[in-house]
Scaffold this motif. Structure first.
Motif, short mmCIF file in Angstrom:
data_model
loop_
_atom_site.label_atom_id
_atom_site.label_comp_id
_atom_site.label_asym_id
_atom_site.label_seq_id
_atom_site.Cartn_x
_atom_site.Cartn_y
_atom_site.Cartn_z
N GLN A 1 17.89 77.85 30.86
CA GLN A 1 17.32 79.10 31.34
C GLN A 1 16.38 79.70 30.31
O GLN A 1 15.34 80.27 30.66
N SER B 1 13.15 77.58 30.53
CA SER B 1 12.40 77.86 31.76
C SER B 1 11.83 79.28 31.74
O SER B 1 10.70 79.51 32.17
N SER B 2 12.62 80.24 31.21
CA SER B 2 12.12 81.61 31.13
C SER B 2 10.97 81.72 30.15
O SER B 2 10.00 82.45 30.40
N GLN C 1 14.59 88.50 37.65
CA GLN C 1 14.74 87.23 36.94
C GLN C 1 16.04 87.19 36.16
O GLN C 1 16.75 86.17 36.14
N ILE D 1 19.21 84.64 36.69
CA ILE D 1 19.81 83.81 35.64
C ILE D 1 21.32 84.03 35.59
O ILE D 1 22.11 83.08 35.51
#
Length: 481
Positions: A32, A35-36, A208, A212
């Motif tokens: 995460q 990807s973030s 977002q 997550i």
């Protein structure tokens, strides 16, 4: 292992379920985070492109306004600007001043610098490279208007508030001052269009972050259920292995679960059958040995009784006594260690008190256990009883001390005897080992006690005390939950 790594390793759970959840959480967080980071980098790049596009559009509008004001006759310029301010709703607040206004400029950031450079480039392309100008970002509270340095709140709302305020954000104002004549400076103040008015880097949106958290929670729940389902056969296997190590009867395990787990269960069942067959054959073997040896020993005794030489008769009798003692000792050793009992919670405090009761003046007991111990009651009684009897036999007094914890039950048995020579400490567990000055030494009792401790996964160790005497330590591990 380096010392600096040990505190970190203590944070890793010990169970399979805990470790799988820990590793899953770690992988989820890393994935995460990556990807973030990529998403946020792309978002900021696209936002910067949009911001620069808006800045170019704003610069072109400013250049058009400056060109229009320049085209007006000098006497018409103030009148046109008054009419524009009275109409309201214009994109800029525009005024003519006889000098540049001095204001407190906001600290520069990469985004502010990029906007200022883009607007200035457009203005110089449209108005000329040699035009004199200044561009700054100013906070709404520090904004000054007209030659007198009036604040924004001191003007009619229709003049400037609609163009220069965006409540409740109060974003920075872009102030552009361009010289269009000798003592004539054109003043233009404006905001950047939404969503770039704040000029701040946008972090992860709340949606977002919630995405997550929710996906991570569902993934952990799924992995937890999966590992719990797959680890049940391993827990049954661990429980069966412990019970079998203590001599209990264990039923064959179901060969279920994943292929690897099923292979382990199958191998365990095969091992259980071989060990059970070996124990039965050993029991039958010693029964046969007992029967076969007693018969010839009895016949020899009858023949010895018929001898007329008393000295020879006494010599043969002593040899037969020693032979019979060896046979009985070996059989007794097998009998004492081959105890078939079910495993059950044992109150070791009560067991020790019962063993010490007949020797009130010779046995002391210190400490208490934290909880019951799962084991064989008779085997544990015989193991600890042998240690106490050994201490009383060779040391006259026995001092018992309990050290219990979640990992292991530890019992120290100290005596007041002469101890054991250091070079012979490793031999005292051997059957019929003799020490000088003793008839039977420390052999059979300590050997049986150690075998019974081994059957519980524990150990018996010896060491001489500095003040004199021997310390025998019994360690019995407690099963993990």
């Amino acid at each position: 292992m380096p010392e600096r790594l040990r505190p970190a390793l203590r944070l890793v759970p010990r169970s399979l379920l805990g470790r799988m959840l820990f590793l899953t959480l770690l992988v989820v967080l890393v994935a995460q985070a990556l990807s973030s980071f990529i998403w946020l980098s792309q978002l900021r790049a696209s936002q910067l492109d949009g911001l620069l596009t808006s800045a170019r559009s704003l610069g072109q509008s400013m250049a058009a306004s400056v060109s229009y004001i320049r085209s007006l006759p000098l006497g018409y310029r103030p009148m046109v600007l008054d009419q524009l301010r009275s109409m309201g709703g214009t994109r800029f607040f525009v005024s003519l001043n006889d000098k540049p206004l001095d204001m407190r400029v906001l600290p520069e950031t990469p985004r502010k610098r990029a906007v200022l450079e883009e607007v200035e480039q457009v203005l110089r392309e449209r108005l000329g490279k040699d035009v004199e100008m200044s561009l700054h970002f100013v906070g709404p509270d520090d904004l000054r208007l007209f030659n007198g340095g009036l604040k924004l709140d001191e003007l009619p709302r229709s003049w400037a508030h609609y163009a220069l305020t965006l409540e409740p954000l109060n974003p920075p104002v872009l102030v552009t001052q361009i010289r269009i004549g000798g003592d004539e400076w054109l003043y233009l103040a404006s905001l950047l269009p939404e969503p770039y008015a704040g000029l701040e880097d946008q972090g992860l949106a709340d949606q977002q972050l919630w995405f997550i958290l929710i996906t991570g929670a569902f993934l952990l729940l799924f992995i937890g259920l999966l590992v719990h389902w797959q680890s049940r056969p391993l827990k049954r296997l661990a429980r069966a292995a412990r019970e079998m190590s203590l001599g209990a009867e264990v039923e064959p395990l179901p060969e279920a679960g994943g292929s690897e787990v099923a292979d382990v269960s199958r191998a365990f069942n095969s091992m259980r059958e071989r060990i059970s067959r070996y124990l039965n054959e050993r029991s039958q073997l010693f029964s046969a040995i007992s029967h076969d040896l007693r018969t010839p020993i009895t016949r020899l005794r009858l023949r010895v009784e018929m001898l007329e030489d008393e000295a020879l008769q006494a010599k043969f009798s002593r040899d037969l006594d020693e032979l019979e003692l060896l046979v009985k000792g070996a059989l007794q050793c097998v009998k004492d260690t081959d105890i078939h009992e079910n495993i059950e919670p044992v109150d070791l405090d009560h067991l020790l008190q019962v063993l010490a009761e007949p020797y009130r003046d010779k046995v002391t007991l210190e400490g208490r256990t934290l909880a019951l111990y799962p084991g064989k009651p008779l085997a544990l009684r015989r193991c600890i009883g042998n240690l106490v009897d050994n201490a009383l036999k060779y040391g006259e007094r026995a001092h018992l001390r309990i050290e219990d914890s979640a990992e292991a039950f530890v019992l120290h048995v100290d005596d007041e005897g002469p101890g054991v020579p250091e070079q012979k400490l490793g031999q005292v567990f051997e059957p019929h080992f003799r020490l000088a000055g003793h008839k039977q030494g420390y052999g059979l009792g300590l050997g049986i006690a150690r075998n019974l401790a081994h059957s519980h996964g524990g150990e018996v160790s010896l060491r001489n005390l500095h003040a004199g005497g021997l310390r025998v330590t019994l360690t019995l591990p407690r099963p993990a939950d």
